[in-house]
Design an enzyme around this catalytic site. Structure first.
Site, PDB file in Angstrom:
ATOM      1  N   LYS A 218       0.706  -1.010  -0.013  1.00  0.00           N
ATOM      2  CA  LYS A 218      -0.073   0.042   0.053  1.00  0.00           C
ATOM      3  C   LYS A 218       0.926   1.263  -0.194  1.00  0.00           C
ATOM      4  CE  LYS A 218      -3.785   2.516   1.034  1.00  0.00           C
ATOM      5  NZ  LYS A 218      -4.412   2.330   2.408  1.00  0.00           N
TER       6      LYS A 218
ATOM      7  N   HIS B 280      -5.938  10.443   7.721  1.00  0.00           N
ATOM      8  CA  HIS B 280      -6.798   9.288   8.461  1.00  0.00           C
ATOM      9  C   HIS B 280      -7.623   9.813   9.552  1.00  0.00           C
ATOM     10  CE1 HIS B 280      -3.991   6.717   6.227  1.00  0.00           C
ATOM     11  NE2 HIS B 280      -3.002   7.016   6.888  1.00  0.00           N
TER      12      HIS B 280
END
Length: 280
Positions: A53, A156
């Site tokens: 990722k 996030h």
């Protein structure tokens, strides 16, 4: 097979079934949990695992060795990075101008968040910012709060928790990007070495996503064990925001968003020139 992704709730939720042997036909996976800045550099150095990722912004540096997979990543609307300060009016031109010559913390110098910030700052911060400081994303808000840093670019779960640090939102870069382009925001990409069977990998990852949606309780302990003492409600909000239809399949809108961001960045000299056809 080796795989690397972050310990953030969206990644652990998505990959829980894959790395726990719950996807029929998939090989076993050895997992490395790492901050996005680390996985970006592992991919760029060519020494990374078979599957990683990374930030979409890092793709132009690694496309010779790695291919973009059409699932498993983070792309959507209303989920972009934020620029935070200790004060100032949200979204005001005066506040943006106050970043001129200041110290700004970012989670990676090859992150999508930083790429969006550079595109925004070029239009809104006279003379540009001063020093850019790269630090792990979970250290950024405390650094802004303490005055060590003038502003922070956060990603996030910080979207949900920054008020508890007494910080103010200067700009939502995702909202700016969507208003400017009409496209969703490409954040995190799943890539695999070009020597691998990418169709098979994509099938296994998509199956893992679908298992996570069908059995959300199955991954709960795994997600929370890697969530850095995150409140369970915040972890769930994180998953709800970042795991969406684009996680299962980028589709034409997803590919258009990636090409739009990286094509503009290449045109402005912020990433290496590359053939957009290599994204497919």
């Amino acid at each position: 097979m080796k795989i690397a992704f972050s310990p953030c709730p969206n990644d652990t939720f998505v990959f829980h079934a894959l790395v726990h042997g719950l996807v029929p036909g998939a090989p076993s996976f050895e997992v490395t949990y790492a901050d996005i800045d680390i996985t970006n550099r592992l991919a760029a150095e060519g020494s990374g695992p078979e599957v990683l990722k990374i930030s979409y912004a890092a793709l132009p540096w690694v496309l010779n060795d790695y291919a973009l997979l059409p699932c498993g990543g983070a792309l959507g609307r209303g989920c972009g990075p934020l620029v935070l300060t200790r004060g100032g009016a949200s979204g005001s031109e005066d506040a943006a101008a106050a970043l001129s010559g200041r110290r700004v913390a970012v989670p990676s110098d090859r992150s999508t968040a930083y790429l969006l910030f550079r595109l925004w700052a070029a239009k809104h911060v006279p003379g540009g910012v001063g020093e850019i400081v790269v630090m792990p994303f979970h250290e950024i808000m405390p650094a802004v709060q303490s005055g060590k840093i003038d502003a922070g670019l956060v990603i996030h779960e910080a979207r949900f928790t920054y008020p508890s640090y007494g910080l103010s939102l200067l700009v939502d870069l995702g909202s700016w990007w969507e208003a400017d382009t009409g496209l969703p925001i490409p954040l995190g990409a799943i890539i695999a070495r070009r020597s691998l069977d990418r169709d098979a990998l994509a099938g296994w990852i998509r199956a893992s996503v679908e298992y996570a949606w069908a059995h959300p309780e199955a991954s709960r302990d795994y997600v929370l064990s890697h969530a850095q003492e995150m409140d369970p409600a915040v972890a769930q909000a994180h998953i709800d925001l970042y795991v969406n239809e684009f996680t299962a399949n980028l589709g034409e809108d997803g590919y258009a968003a990636v090409a739009g961001l990286l094509g503009r960045a290449a045109k402005e000299g912020l990433v290496p020139q590359f053939d957009l056809a290599a994204l497919r």
